[in-house]
Every structure is written in C-alpha cells, then in structure tokens.
Enzyme design. Structure first.
Site, short mmCIF file in Angstrom:
data_model
loop_
_atom_site.label_atom_id
_atom_site.label_comp_id
_atom_site.label_asym_id
_atom_site.label_seq_id
_atom_site.Cartn_x
_atom_site.Cartn_y
_atom_site.Cartn_z
CG ASP A 60 -10.83 -2.84 1.94
OD1 ASP A 60 -10.48 -1.84 0.92
OD2 ASP A 60 -10.36 -2.95 2.91
CB SER B 126 -0.93 -0.08 1.37
OG SER B 126 -2.08 -0.90 1.02
CB CYS C 16 -9.98 2.05 1.22
SG CYS C 16 -11.51 1.36 0.51
CG HIS D 117 -12.56 1.06 4.81
ND1 HIS D 117 -11.92 0.28 4.06
CD2 HIS D 117 -11.60 1.01 6.03
CE1 HIS D 117 -10.98 -0.57 4.73
NE2 HIS D 117 -10.44 -0.04 5.60
CG ASP E 295 -14.78 -0.44 0.74
OD1 ASP E 295 -14.85 -1.82 0.45
OD2 ASP E 295 -13.98 -0.53 1.73
#
Length: 637
Positions: free
Chosen positions: A369, A330, A388, A375, A354
């Site tokens: 996710d 990430s 996310c 989220h 999401d």
C-alpha cells in the site's frame, strides 16, 4: 557539206501540249477540290468545335476562392478569423534561375534565409501549383518598391490574399488546429473524394483539429468568373460571374474564459485537462500543455521553428488530452468500487484489515500500500477517501480481470469516445483475451493486481477519464463528447443547434451509485486525499486523486521523488465533478511528473470549478494547495 534540216510535226506537238495542259489543269482542279473539302470540314463539319476553341482563346475561366468560415467560442469570442493582405508570389515555371532571382529580389525587398527555406520546401511539396509565396503581408513601402521594379522580374507578382489568423495562439491550438498549404497528398485525396474542382484557386486546407475535422463546413463553395481577354492575356471585361459561397461559421462549446483559467492554473507545468458538461457532453475546456503558436503553420512553417517544436523535450505538438495515454492510477478505483457493488463482490458494510500490503495465496511477493503500515480497518467508503491500495488488490483478485474489463468498459475506458475531432486514441483496458492476442501469453493473477489500482497494462487518455467521470456524475448516461455547439449559415445567418447525442446508459443501482458518490465527496473533505483543494469551497464537489507511475520501483524499495530524474517522476491525476448535488461540469486533470494528484492536479480542478461556478479565481493560490493532505508517496509495483 550540206546541213540536214529537221522538220517538226506540229500536230503531234500540239497534241502533247494539250495533253500536258489537261494534266496540269487536272492537278489544279484536284488541289482545289482537296482545299475545298478541307475548308468544308473545318468551317462546316467542325464549326462548333473550332468556335469553342476560338472562344476559349479569348475567354478565361477564373476561380473565385470563398472566404473561410470563422470559429468562435460559446460566448462569441473569435478563435479563428480572416484578414486581407498582399503577398509576393513566384511562378517557378517562369523563373529559370530561382536563386539568382531571389538574390536580385532581395535588393529591393527583404528576403530572409527562413523565407528562402520555406519557399523551397513549398516547391517540393506543391509541385502542381503555379504560384507560391516568397513573402507574406507586404508593407505599403515594399509594394511600391516592387511595383517600380516589376519589369525586372517576370514570373513574380503581387497578389491580394485572405489570410487565417488565430488570435489565441497556444491557448486553443490543440482544439482549433490550423490550416496550411495544400500539398500533393492533399490534392490526391481531394481528387479521390471528387472535391478537387471545389479547391481550384485555393491554396490552404485544414490540417488538424477543428480546421481539419470540419473542413467541408469551413471551406465553402468556389465561384467562377468568365473573363474576356485580349491577345496579351489582359482582362477586358467580365462576361458572367458565379459568386463564391463563404464557409459556414462554427460556434464551439468551449468557454474561452474557462480555458484561460485552466491554462493559468497549470502555469509552466506539462499536462492536460478536459472538462465536459455532464448533461449533454459539450466540451467546456480542452487543455494540452504546452501548446504551440498555430499561426506559424499557415504559410508553411520554416525549418527553424519546426525544429524547435518537433525536437522539444516538452513535445508541444503532442495533443495530450486527445492522444496522451497514461496509467490512470487511483482514479480507476471508483469504477472498481462500482464493479464490486454491482457484481456482488463487496457490500458497503464489508471491511478488511489493511496491514499495508497484500499477498496472493501461496505467493511470497507483497503488493504494498502507499501508506507504510496500512490504514487499519477499511470499508469501501474509506477505501476511496484515503485511496487504500490493499483494499483494491484484494477486490481485484476476487473479481478477476475479465469481470473488471466487461464492467468498466461501459464507462468508455479502453475505447475511443467518438469526439468530433480526428486523432483520438483508444487507450487500453486489458483482458485475458487481449494479452493472449497481443503477447501470446496467458493472464496471471499478478497482472490483475496491477490493473486494480490503475497501473500495469491499464492506459487511458484524459478525455476518456473525463468521459468516464461524466457517466458517474449523471447517473450512468454516456453522452457523445462534442466541441461543436452550433453552425451558422454564412448566407442566411441562421444558426443550427447541434443536439446532444446520448450514446447509451449504464444500468447502475441507485443505492450503489450513491455509496460511491458519497465517498468521492468525502475525498475533498478533511481526511480525504484532496482535502487541501476542498478547503473553504462555496459548493460541494466530488473527486478522486490518482498517481500515475512512470517507471517501475523494485520490490522492497520505496519511491523517492527527490532521487529520481524529473522526467521519470510520477504523473498527478484527478477526476471530479461539481456541484456534487447537481453536476454542471465534470473533468479530468493530468499533470506530468509532479507527484500526487492531491497536491498538484486537484488544486487545478478547484480553480477551474471556482471560475466556472463562481465566475472568479479562488482567493488562495496554487502554492497554498501544493502540500498534500498526507506526506505520502504512492505505491510503485
């Protein structure tokens, strides 16, 4: 019976005698003519040639090896220095039976099995050298013992040598590197480069790190002595002398105190950290854990230590900061966010729901996710703060791999940074053209989804991630990373500053950069994935956590760290810069097989920042940081 009386013809006999005498005289005269011609040729025609040979018989040219330049950190602390010592050396060509000689030698001086192994290895690698060491750093007692028995050992002698020493050992081994014995391959390269004469009498050369990359600066210039010798080859007097020129001293940009703080923050964990000054590209810290004792290589490493290092499961010889390639996880998302804003695929106001997964149109597969259930409503700012995945799956599908590649390559990912030590690898920022060339396959939309969160074909080194972070921190300026800050002339003492080199500037809209930077600051605040590391800081810092996948997880399964072999667990990653308002340091942290970036890598960065900005280690220990802001496991595709 009467005897016949033989009468001689004296005139004829006299004529024959005179003839023989004339022929003999002719031969003698011819011999003297030939002898005279030969003398004339040798003493007149070839006088200069044989005079030179005669002079060479009584005059020897001896090389004078220069002292190697020293290496310091930015504050003047020695990282590589020299000292004098005595060695016991053997000329193999003068010793008919090496093993028997070593057995006898061992009766007066300790010769270990490792000494023998190292010596025989040197014999194989250094066939063109006359003298090879069997023992280094002799004591006064050992010198006296050998001197008393020297007559028993023709071809063996004690010599004074200048040795290299690395006082910090493992802490800077991957930066400084080491010198080692010159081998035949080195000699061939020196001859090819026209530098062989400058290494007459030298036994060592830089093999890796700064010692290798700056060999010409550090080695110096070899001097010579013209020495008159007697018939036994003993020196009588020095006729002329050209002194050697010592190598120049190097001052690194490295801060040894910061390096030590980072090393302590890692503890026994494996990984890497690279810290840069975003204002000029200077390398402030360059850590690869574990390291190795570079002193072991100077005289030729013995087989036992070589096996321990080379066969270790921890790979201490691997420079993880320079050559280790890992999925960036990430930490890739800030660059994706900038691409979204700059290429007009997203605005700061745009938000999406999401549900905890993403699916491509017409495809049943779900890309999950890391947070089950998702989220909720997510915009670009929140997508970075909580990391996310779903947001970036959708974004990547809209951008396409070639837009991702062309934009993010501006931040140095997927190519070498050009740092001033050799051995850097390029990593990989994939594109459709790359896959076709590499695998003869077209690029699929699912491939893009993986790249979006720094997985799939995506690979980067810690150095490249630090470089990319620097570009964000200084608003698009890409400086050449460099370890050498200054060069000190060994003769004059003058110091030459190495100027910063701006490679290029990435054209970014200030408002877009500010949106991303603001989110990176909130990553370290309550609600962010690095909130624990940001507790009670006396300064503001910005960062992004990441989790680098080691093994794949099947569709429908969840990552369970406790059920996975320790060597197969995720790598923790963190990129950051501080202070956020006026960055003075930008870094990337990788910790192997330890889970999430917020729980492991971010606390290490916090300690490094605290030392660099405050001059002290943080009051809290790493153990107090190790709980993640959320007890989650990052998604595995």
């Amino acid at each position: 019976m009467k005897h016949k009386v033989e009468l001689r013809n004296h005139p004829i006999e006299l004529h024959k005698f005179h003839l023989r005498l004339a022929v003999s005289a002719g031969f003698v005269l011819l011999f003297f003519i030939v002898l005279y011609a030969r003398f004339y040729y040798l003493q007149v025609s070839q006088q200069e040639h044989y005079h030179t040979l005669a002079e060479a018989n009584r005059i020897s040219i001896l090389p004078l090896v220069p002292n190697r330049g020293l290496i310091y950190d930015r504050n003047g602390k020695a990282l590589a220095q020299n000292y004098s010592a005595y060695t016991l050396e053997i000329v193999p060509s003068k010793v008919p039976d090496i093993d028997a000689t070593l057995d006898e030698l061992a009766t007066i001086i300790e010769i270990t099995p490792n000494d023998r192994q190292r010596f025989k290895k040197l014999m194989k690698e250094s066939k063109r050298f006359k003298s090879l060491p069997i023992r280094n750093r002799l004591t006064d007692v050992e010198i006296a013992s050998f001197a008393t028995n020297r007559y028993r050992f023709p071809g063996i002698e004690i010599k004074a040598r200048v040795f290299r020493q690395y006082p910090e050992k493992e802490m800077v081994s991957h930066v400084v590197g080491y010198i080692s014995r010159i081998n035949d391959q080195d000699l061939e390269q020196l001859e090819l480069n026209g530098e062989l004469n400058n290494y007459r009498g030298s036994h060592h050369i830089g093999k890796i790190g700064i010692e290798q990359s700056y060999e010409k600066q550090l080695h110096g210039i070899t001097g010579f002595e013209e020495v008159e010798t007697d018939a036994a080859g003993r020196s009588i007097r020095v006729l002329s002398r050209t002194p050697p020129v010592s190598g120049n001293n190097l001052i690194l940009s490295l801060d040894l105190g910061l390096q030590e703080a980072a090393e302590k923050a890692f503890g026994d964990r494996r990984g890497a950290l690279v810290a840069l000054d975003p204002n000029n590209g200077e390398v402030l810290a360059f850590v690869s854990k574990p390291g190795y004792d570079n002193n072991l290589f100077i005289g030729g490493i013995d087989q036992e230590n070589w096996n321990l290092l080379n066969n270790s499961i921890d790979r201490p010889l691997n420079n993880r900061a320079l050559r280790g390639v890992y999925p960036p996880g990430s930490t890739f998302k800030p660059f994706m966010a900038l691409a979204a804003l700059e290429l007009g695929k997203r605005t700061a106001e745009y938000s999406m729901s999401d549900p905890g997964y993403f699916s491509l149109p017409g495809v049943d597969r779900r890309y999950r996710d890391w947070k089950p259930g998702g989220h909720g409503r997510v915009n670009l700012h929140k997508s970075l703060v909580v990391s996310c995945d779903t947001y970036y799956y959708s974004l990547a599908n809209d951008l396409g791999i070639d837009n991702i590649h062309s934009f993010i390559s501006q931040f140095g990912l997927g190519r070498k940074t050009g740092i001033d030590i050799e051995g850097e690898v390029s990593g990989l920022l994939p594109s459709s053209a790359w896959k076709m060339k590499q695998y003869k396959q077209k690029w699929y939309a699912g491939d893009t989804i993986s790249v979006a969160i720094g997985q799939g074909y995506n690979l980067a080194t810690p150095l490249q991630l630090a470089f990319a972070t620097m570009v964000i921190a200084n608003n698009g300026k890409a400086y050449l990373p460099r370890l050498i800050k200054q060069i000190q002339n060994s003769q004059t003492g003058d110091i030459e500053d190495i100027p910063a080199k701006l490679l290029y500037s990435v054209n970014l809209k200030p408002q877009n950069l500010e949106i991303v930077k603001s989110a990176l600051v909130d990553v370290t605040r309550p609600g962010g994935t690095a909130a624990k590391a940001g507790i009670n800081t006396a300064y503001t810092f910005a960062g992004k956590t990441g989790t680098s996948q080691v093994i794949g997880i099947k569709q429908g399964e969840r990552y369970n760290e406790k059920s996975i072999n320790e060597r197969h667990r995720d790598h923790a990653m963190f990129i950051a810069y501080a202070p956020a308002e006026n960055p003075k340091i930008a870094l990337a942290v990788l910790v192997e097989n330890t889970g999430t970036g917020g729980s492991t890598a971010a606390p290490i960065a916090r300690q490094v920042f605290d030392y660099f900005l405050l001059g002290q280690l943080p009051e809290a220990t790493i153990a107090q940081f190790t709980e993640s802001v959320e007890d989650h496991a990052h998604e595995h595709l």
